[in-house]
Write an enzyme that holds these catalytic residues in place. Structure first.
Site, PDB file in Angstrom:
ATOM      1  N   ASN A  41       0.795  -1.231   0.080  1.00  0.00           N
ATOM      2  CA  ASN A  41      -0.170   0.084  -0.056  1.00  0.00           C
ATOM      3  C   ASN A  41       0.938   1.064  -0.171  1.00  0.00           C
ATOM      4  OD1 ASN A  41      -1.486  -2.354   1.003  1.00  0.00           O
ATOM      5  ND2 ASN A  41      -2.966  -0.916   1.545  1.00  0.00           N
ATOM      6  N   GLU A 118      -2.570   0.433  -3.979  1.00  0.00           N
ATOM      7  CA  GLU A 118      -2.007  -0.752  -3.823  1.00  0.00           C
ATOM      8  C   GLU A 118      -1.293  -1.299  -5.140  1.00  0.00           C
ATOM      9  OE1 GLU A 118      -4.394  -3.639  -1.997  1.00  0.00           O
ATOM     10  OE2 GLU A 118      -5.924  -2.611  -2.179  1.00  0.00           O
TER      11      GLU A 118
HETATM   12  N1  RBF Z   1     -10.843  -4.896  -5.139  1.00  0.00           N
HETATM   13  C1  RBF Z   1     -12.106  -4.699  -5.540  1.00  0.00           C
HETATM   14  O1  RBF Z   1     -12.827  -4.623  -4.706  1.00  0.00           O
HETATM   15  N2  RBF Z   1     -12.449  -5.032  -6.796  1.00  0.00           N
HETATM   16  C2  RBF Z   1     -11.408  -4.905  -7.883  1.00  0.00           C
HETATM   17  O2  RBF Z   1     -11.877  -5.082  -8.880  1.00  0.00           O
HETATM   18  C3  RBF Z   1     -10.212  -5.184  -7.423  1.00  0.00           C
HETATM   19  N3  RBF Z   1      -9.435  -5.490  -8.418  1.00  0.00           N
HETATM   20  C4  RBF Z   1      -7.959  -5.443  -8.099  1.00  0.00           C
HETATM   21  C5  RBF Z   1      -6.930  -5.863  -8.977  1.00  0.00           C
HETATM   22  C6  RBF Z   1      -5.593  -5.914  -8.504  1.00  0.00           C
HETATM   23  C7  RBF Z   1      -4.681  -6.183  -9.668  1.00  0.00           C
HETATM   24  C8  RBF Z   1      -5.185  -5.910  -7.155  1.00  0.00           C
HETATM   25  C9  RBF Z   1      -3.794  -6.297  -6.803  1.00  0.00           C
HETATM   26  C10 RBF Z   1      -6.212  -5.581  -6.220  1.00  0.00           C
HETATM   27  C11 RBF Z   1      -7.657  -5.575  -6.590  1.00  0.00           C
HETATM   28  N4  RBF Z   1      -8.495  -5.313  -5.434  1.00  0.00           N
HETATM   29  C12 RBF Z   1      -9.654  -5.179  -5.995  1.00  0.00           C
HETATM   30  C13 RBF Z   1      -8.071  -5.111  -4.358  1.00  0.00           C
HETATM   31  C14 RBF Z   1      -8.074  -6.003  -3.286  1.00  0.00           C
HETATM   32  O3  RBF Z   1      -9.407  -5.961  -2.673  1.00  0.00           O
HETATM   33  C15 RBF Z   1      -7.422  -5.458  -2.237  1.00  0.00           C
HETATM   34  O4  RBF Z   1      -5.940  -5.683  -2.797  1.00  0.00           O
HETATM   35  C16 RBF Z   1      -7.385  -6.328  -0.956  1.00  0.00           C
HETATM   36  O5  RBF Z   1      -8.537  -6.201  -0.440  1.00  0.00           O
HETATM   37  C17 RBF Z   1      -6.198  -6.157   0.115  1.00  0.00           C
HETATM   38  O6  RBF Z   1      -6.405  -4.678   0.418  1.00  0.00           O
HETATM   39 MG    MG Z   2      -1.933  -4.509   0.910  1.00  0.00          MG
END
Ligand code: RBF
Ligand code: MG
Length: 182
Positions: A41, A118
């Site tokens: 983060n 992040e």
């Molecule tokens: N979180 C979402 O709620 N929706 C998403 O479409 C989503 N896409 C992500 C795509 C990538 C490549 C990454 C690394 C994270 C994504 N996340 C998404 C965030 C994910 O929920 C988050 O990394 C974890 O909850 C940890 O904080």
């Molecule tokens: Mg993280």
């Protein structure tokens, strides 16, 4: 699996590349524990804040924070203790330029109150590196943030983001952009 809407142009177009350096702070501890996809983060800089919430890709490079030689234990918002080692355990090859995917926004699946940024560095690390610094080059956009019916569906889509990123970084202009962080 493919995703027709993630069509990435041949050229890196404005506002990309966005090149900057940030300190790695702790998130909610969900990325590695719950999804198996750890993310570093970082604070949402004014430049990142201009981007629409969504998933972006590019390169990153970790920098050990030598000004902080000591490991410090910090308390996360949920009370969990996290170790800030400032990157001192990173191996040599882990401080090179590596591909990354970046998620900017509110994580609708988890319904966060505040906007976060992040970085998932596409490499298998053995340790955390809270307190290290990361230089990054955002080169383009992959897709909007979405909500999902299940955790597995979110993980599947992230894995597709990773695949699209690795494929795109093989293309000439994107491969050459690695130099931005060298
Ligand atoms: N979180 C979402 O709620 N929706 C998403 O479409 C989503 N896409 C992500 C795509 C990538 C490549 C990454 C690394 C994270 C994504 N996340 C998404 C965030 C994910 O929920 C988050 O990394 C974890 O909850 C940890 O904080
Ligand atoms: Mg993280």
């Amino acid at each position: 699996m493919s995703r027709p809407e993630s069509v990435i142009p041949d050229e890196i177009k404005t506002p990309y590349p966005i090149v900057d350096e940030a300190e790695i702070i702790n998130g909610f501890g969900r990325g590695s524990a719950e999804l198996g996809i750890p993310t570093a983060n970082i604070p949402v800089s004014p430049e990142l804040n201009l981007l629409a919430p969504g998933i972006y890709f590019g390169y990153s490079k970790l920098i050990v924070n030598d000004k902080e030689p000591e490991v410090k234990v910090k308390q996360r918002a949920d009370g969990q203790q996290v170790e800030f080692n400032h990157g001192k355990y990173l191996k040599n090859e882990e401080t090179g330029v590596l591909p990354m995917v970046m998620s900017i926004g509110y994580n609708p699946f988890y319904n966060n109150d505040s906007k976060t940024a992040e970085v998932h560095i596409i490499h298998k690390f053995q340790q955390n590196f809270y307190g290290a610094k990361v230089r990054y080059a955002v080169l383009g956009y992959v897709r909007p943030e979405l909500n999902y019916v299940s955790k597995e569906a979110l993980i599947d889509d992230i894995n597709l983001d990773i695949k699209i990123t690795l494929d795109t970084l093989k293309r000439d202009n994107y491969a050459a952009a690695k130099e931005l962080l060298d």
